[in-house]
Enzyme design. Sequence first.
Site, PDB file in Angstrom:
ATOM      1  N   SER A 145       1.188  -1.003   0.422  1.00  0.00           N
ATOM      2  CA  SER A 145      -0.237   0.164  -0.004  1.00  0.00           C
ATOM      3  C   SER A 145       0.531   1.129   0.132  1.00  0.00           C
ATOM      4  O   SER A 145       2.148   0.851   0.241  1.00  0.00           O
ATOM      5  CB  SER A 145      -0.883  -0.196   1.087  1.00  0.00           C
ATOM      6  OG  SER A 145      -1.354   1.649   1.225  1.00  0.00           O
ATOM      7  N   TYR A 158      -2.885  -0.904  10.337  1.00  0.00           N
ATOM      8  CA  TYR A 158      -2.937  -1.260   8.773  1.00  0.00           C
ATOM      9  C   TYR A 158      -1.580  -0.393   8.543  1.00  0.00           C
ATOM     10  O   TYR A 158      -1.565  -2.103   7.332  1.00  0.00           O
ATOM     11  CB  TYR A 158      -4.227  -0.243   7.994  1.00  0.00           C
ATOM     12  CG  TYR A 158      -4.233  -0.012   7.057  1.00  0.00           C
ATOM     13  CD1 TYR A 158      -4.601  -1.094   5.923  1.00  0.00           C
ATOM     14  CD2 TYR A 158      -4.138   0.752   5.892  1.00  0.00           C
ATOM     15  CE1 TYR A 158      -5.280  -1.225   4.738  1.00  0.00           C
ATOM     16  CE2 TYR A 158      -3.798   0.306   4.441  1.00  0.00           C
ATOM     17  CZ  TYR A 158      -4.736  -0.811   3.571  1.00  0.00           C
ATOM     18  OH  TYR A 158      -4.438  -0.823   2.283  1.00  0.00           O
TER      19      TYR A 158
HETATM   20  P1  NAP Z   1     -12.431  -4.915  -0.793  1.00  0.00           P
HETATM   21  O1  NAP Z   1     -13.622  -4.255  -1.992  1.00  0.00           O
HETATM   22  O2  NAP Z   1     -12.810  -4.724   0.322  1.00  0.00           O
HETATM   23  O3  NAP Z   1     -11.301  -6.022  -0.885  1.00  0.00           O
HETATM   24  C1  NAP Z   1     -10.617  -6.419   0.218  1.00  0.00           C
HETATM   25  C2  NAP Z   1     -11.045  -8.563   0.582  1.00  0.00           C
HETATM   26  O4  NAP Z   1     -10.225  -8.242   1.704  1.00  0.00           O
HETATM   27  C3  NAP Z   1     -12.558  -8.086  -0.034  1.00  0.00           C
HETATM   28  O5  NAP Z   1     -13.412  -9.139  -0.982  1.00  0.00           O
HETATM   29  C4  NAP Z   1     -13.018  -8.782   1.724  1.00  0.00           C
HETATM   30  O6  NAP Z   1     -13.842  -9.720   1.654  1.00  0.00           O
HETATM   31  C5  NAP Z   1     -11.771  -9.966   2.193  1.00  0.00           C
HETATM   32  N1  NAP Z   1     -11.235  -9.927   3.457  1.00  0.00           N
HETATM   33  C6  NAP Z   1     -11.126  -8.716   4.029  1.00  0.00           C
HETATM   34  N2  NAP Z   1     -11.175  -9.707   5.384  1.00  0.00           N
HETATM   35  C7  NAP Z   1     -10.734 -10.988   5.351  1.00  0.00           C
HETATM   36  C8  NAP Z   1     -11.449 -11.863   5.608  1.00  0.00           C
HETATM   37  N3  NAP Z   1     -11.141 -11.915   7.111  1.00  0.00           N
HETATM   38  N4  NAP Z   1     -11.251 -13.130   5.827  1.00  0.00           N
HETATM   39  C9  NAP Z   1     -11.537 -13.752   3.808  1.00  0.00           C
HETATM   40  N5  NAP Z   1     -11.640 -12.513   3.342  1.00  0.00           N
HETATM   41  C10 NAP Z   1     -11.310 -11.340   4.029  1.00  0.00           C
HETATM   42  O7  NAP Z   1     -11.054  -3.344  -0.848  1.00  0.00           O
HETATM   43  P2  NAP Z   1      -9.872  -3.581  -1.984  1.00  0.00           P
HETATM   44  O8  NAP Z   1      -9.409  -1.823  -1.878  1.00  0.00           O
HETATM   45  O9  NAP Z   1     -10.055  -4.395  -3.168  1.00  0.00           O
HETATM   46  O10 NAP Z   1      -8.757  -4.406  -1.372  1.00  0.00           O
HETATM   47  C11 NAP Z   1      -7.970  -5.537  -1.452  1.00  0.00           C
HETATM   48  C12 NAP Z   1      -6.252  -5.107  -1.126  1.00  0.00           C
HETATM   49  O11 NAP Z   1      -5.855  -4.387  -1.471  1.00  0.00           O
HETATM   50  C13 NAP Z   1      -6.502  -5.027   0.617  1.00  0.00           C
HETATM   51  O12 NAP Z   1      -5.297  -5.686   1.439  1.00  0.00           O
HETATM   52  C14 NAP Z   1      -6.303  -3.257   0.800  1.00  0.00           C
HETATM   53  O13 NAP Z   1      -5.774  -3.039   1.884  1.00  0.00           O
HETATM   54  C15 NAP Z   1      -4.995  -2.830  -0.953  1.00  0.00           C
HETATM   55  N6  NAP Z   1      -5.211  -2.154  -0.765  1.00  0.00           N
HETATM   56  C16 NAP Z   1      -5.768  -0.924  -1.834  1.00  0.00           C
HETATM   57  C17 NAP Z   1      -6.100   0.180  -2.503  1.00  0.00           C
HETATM   58  C18 NAP Z   1      -7.085   1.206  -3.047  1.00  0.00           C
HETATM   59  O14 NAP Z   1      -6.930   2.016  -3.118  1.00  0.00           O
HETATM   60  N7  NAP Z   1      -8.251   0.281  -2.602  1.00  0.00           N
HETATM   61  C19 NAP Z   1      -4.405   0.607  -2.265  1.00  0.00           C
HETATM   62  C20 NAP Z   1      -4.024  -0.495  -1.452  1.00  0.00           C
HETATM   63  C21 NAP Z   1      -3.553  -1.391  -0.444  1.00  0.00           C
HETATM   64  P3  NAP Z   1     -15.346 -10.529   2.542  1.00  0.00           P
HETATM   65  O15 NAP Z   1     -15.715  -8.675   2.674  1.00  0.00           O
HETATM   66  O16 NAP Z   1     -16.040 -11.133   1.586  1.00  0.00           O
HETATM   67  O17 NAP Z   1     -14.357 -11.310   3.380  1.00  0.00           O
END
Ligand code: NAP
Length: 253
Positions: A145, A158
């Site tokens: 991130s 985080y």
């Molecule tokens: P997101 O759509 O909320 O995706 C997060 C995913 O993680 C969801 O599908 C969720 O599914 C799963 N998850 C969360 N807790 C879990 C658990 N205990 N067990 C199993 N699955 C779990 O958000 P996203 O932005 O795509 O995030 C994906 C990754 O990218 C994360 O690591 C985030 O930190 C990283 N990231 C995102 C951004 C950004 O700008 N969006 C930037 C940097 C890094 P369920 O809720 O169904 O479990």
Amino acid sequence: MSALFDLTGRVAFVTGGGSGIGRRMAEALAAAGAAVVVAGRRTVPLAETVSGVNASGGRAAAVTADLGDLPSLDAVAALAAETFGAPDILVNAAGINLRQPAEEVTLESWEQTVAVQLSAPFFLARALVPAMRDRGWGRIVNIASLQSVRAMPNSMPYGAAKGGICQLTRAMAEAWSRHGITANAIAPGFFPTELTAPVFADAARAAEMAARTAIGRNGRLEDLDGPTVFLASRASDYVTGQTLFVDGGFTAK
Ligand code: NAP
């Protein structure tokens, strides 16, 4: 040249593949030829990913699991291998950000955040590495991130976990690269997903984040396609232990 990026015959396990970045990465891997298994807690979004991939001519399956339940991860890894065989590619994209001020962080919320984003990637990888080692080829792609290298408000657990994942990536590379298993991380900039919806809802804040990039805009999920397939394929055979910032130059400024 296209053979270098071809994932035909590979199996990818993508945590967090029911939504956002994980779903997009699963779709990209499937489009490059891999069979994909997606994991998360909610069955319905996972099923949507599976049907989307299948409708596009790919092959996908889902595993419903809470990756914060660390003692269950060996069993989760076994389930990941059930439909298409042992995964060659592990993408650790599951994540949460509870956005609590430091004073409101509880022992439980700290542990949940670190478990999903730092501990689960390690224990899942360790469970899947033996089969990769037997084949002499494997790919681990962790998700870092901006907060791996920048501090942002109300994100202490985080940010700590995202800092840790870069070092975990180096340690995985040190341990396993000699067996043909590379470990790298993708650090996305600011992308519109469920995780960032509260921030994108504030137009001024979203514009401020865009202005901090070199390119001048926030991320689009398709910006992740190329980097994902690169790090999951033979194209990156001699790249390991690295974090690739896909952030429009945010961290370059
Ligand atoms: P997101 O759509 O909320 O995706 C997060 C995913 O993680 C969801 O599908 C969720 O599914 C799963 N998850 C969360 N807790 C879990 C658990 N205990 N067990 C199993 N699955 C779990 O958000 P996203 O932005 O795509 O995030 C994906 C990754 O990218 C994360 O690591 C985030 O930190 C990283 N990231 C995102 C951004 C950004 O700008 N969006 C930037 C940097 C890094 P369920 O809720 O169904 O479990």
